[in-house]
Scaffold this motif. Sequence first.
Motif, mmCIF file in Angstrom:
data_model
loop_
_atom_site.group_PDB
_atom_site.id
_atom_site.type_symbol
_atom_site.label_atom_id
_atom_site.label_comp_id
_atom_site.label_asym_id
_atom_site.label_seq_id
_atom_site.Cartn_x
_atom_site.Cartn_y
_atom_site.Cartn_z
ATOM 1 N N HIS A 154 0.824 -1.209 0.000
ATOM 2 C CA HIS A 154 0.000 0.000 0.000
ATOM 3 C C HIS A 154 0.855 1.255 0.000
ATOM 4 C CE1 HIS A 154 -2.865 3.086 0.804
ATOM 5 N NE2 HIS A 154 -2.180 3.433 1.879
ATOM 6 N N ASN A 156 1.674 1.784 -3.506
ATOM 7 C CA ASN A 156 0.463 2.150 -4.246
ATOM 8 C C ASN A 156 0.084 3.604 -3.987
ATOM 9 O OD1 ASN A 156 0.310 -0.428 -5.232
ATOM 10 N ND2 ASN A 156 -1.451 -1.040 -3.994
ATOM 11 N N HIS A 157 0.230 4.046 -2.735
ATOM 12 C CA HIS A 157 -0.088 5.434 -2.399
ATOM 13 C C HIS A 157 0.872 6.384 -3.111
ATOM 14 C CE1 HIS A 157 -1.720 8.707 -0.002
ATOM 15 N NE2 HIS A 157 -0.481 9.086 0.286
ATOM 16 N N TYR A 196 -0.297 6.575 -6.638
ATOM 17 C CA TYR A 196 -1.559 7.319 -6.711
ATOM 18 C C TYR A 196 -1.313 8.823 -6.645
ATOM 19 C CZ TYR A 196 -6.479 8.415 -5.650
ATOM 20 O OH TYR A 196 -7.763 8.911 -5.678
ATOM 21 N N TYR A 245 -4.536 1.451 -8.844
ATOM 22 C CA TYR A 245 -5.774 0.677 -8.705
ATOM 23 C C TYR A 245 -5.559 -0.781 -9.113
ATOM 24 C CZ TYR A 245 -8.762 4.757 -7.858
ATOM 25 O OH TYR A 245 -9.369 5.863 -7.315
ATOM 26 N N GLN A 264 -3.778 -2.381 -6.276
ATOM 27 C CA GLN A 264 -4.686 -2.538 -5.141
ATOM 28 C C GLN A 264 -5.509 -3.814 -5.299
ATOM 29 O OE1 GLN A 264 -7.972 0.147 -5.151
ATOM 30 N NE2 GLN A 264 -8.895 -0.672 -3.277
ATOM 31 N N ASN A 265 -6.043 -3.999 -6.494
ATOM 32 C CA ASN A 265 -6.830 -5.194 -6.766
ATOM 33 C C ASN A 265 -5.996 -6.458 -6.615
ATOM 34 O OD1 ASN A 265 -7.549 -7.211 -9.325
ATOM 35 N ND2 ASN A 265 -9.327 -6.582 -8.140
ATOM 36 N N SER A 281 -3.277 -6.841 -4.757
ATOM 37 C CA SER A 281 -2.994 -7.038 -3.338
ATOM 38 C C SER A 281 -4.185 -7.654 -2.622
ATOM 39 C CB SER A 281 -2.637 -5.702 -2.670
ATOM 40 O OG SER A 281 -1.416 -5.204 -3.154
ATOM 41 N N SER A 282 -5.377 -7.225 -3.007
ATOM 42 C CA SER A 282 -6.585 -7.785 -2.409
ATOM 43 C C SER A 282 -6.693 -9.282 -2.698
ATOM 44 C CB SER A 282 -7.823 -7.052 -2.952
ATOM 45 O OG SER A 282 -9.008 -7.601 -2.432
ATOM 46 N N ASP A 304 -7.897 -5.046 1.439
ATOM 47 C CA ASP A 304 -8.361 -4.124 0.404
ATOM 48 C C ASP A 304 -8.157 -2.704 0.917
ATOM 49 O OD1 ASP A 304 -9.466 -2.958 -1.787
ATOM 50 O OD2 ASP A 304 -11.424 -3.928 -1.622
ATOM 51 N N HIS A 326 -7.611 1.232 -0.172
ATOM 52 C CA HIS A 326 -7.672 2.211 -1.262
ATOM 53 C C HIS A 326 -6.341 2.941 -1.362
ATOM 54 C CE1 HIS A 326 -8.855 5.661 -3.686
ATOM 55 N NE2 HIS A 326 -9.965 5.004 -3.999
ATOM 56 N N PRO A 327 -5.811 3.143 -2.580
ATOM 57 C CA PRO A 327 -4.491 3.773 -2.722
ATOM 58 C C PRO A 327 -4.393 5.181 -2.144
ATOM 59 C CG PRO A 327 -5.179 2.741 -4.782
ATOM 60 C CD PRO A 327 -6.353 2.696 -3.871
#
Length: 210
Positions: A118, A121-122, A125, A134, A137-138, A140-141, A147, A149-150
Amino acid sequence: MKKDHLNTPDFDVWQAIREETEEAVAAEPLLASFLHQTVLRHATIDSVLAYHLSSKLSSAIMDARALFEMYVQALSSDPAIIEAVKLDLLACYERDPACDEYSLPLLYFKGFHAIQAHRINHWLYTNGRKTLAYFLQNRSSEVFGVDIHPAARFGSGLMLDHATGFVVGETAVLGNNISILHGVTLGGSGKESGDRHPKVGDGVMIGANA
């Protein structure tokens, strides 16, 4: 007994990880190849983390080499990320009774891996690469069972224990030195837009399924 780094200002968590891994190679020769590939052949903790995340999150669409290079770029572009990574490692060691080596989260804890995925990912983003953020993120989920959000903002010194079922919304903010167990949802307040997710202060512990 856990080693005490608190009274040694020059403590180097990367050096500690290398020493533990060398001891593990001697103790368990069957894992020697794995431990050399995942830790000992790397010069920095940045490279080790990039290798682990790219190996776990690669797919038929995004190969491991491309992901590795992207992760290395992110970590080298923002030194604050790797500093947070080190504090997260120390948090796991200090707060998780089952973690008696600094290398364990880096090698085996999916909660630690999810937090670090994350963080990158952040970075993506907030640096104009939302589509890739995104996508990851998917991924990683799917891989870690979390889950996040970035756009969610995380402090440092975070411990995500077990991790399965952890959900964090877009406008959530986590402070420093937080411990979170599995099944926690930092979900929306019901507002249709805007700031609608929880803000968690420093030093908080959130129990399972909260």
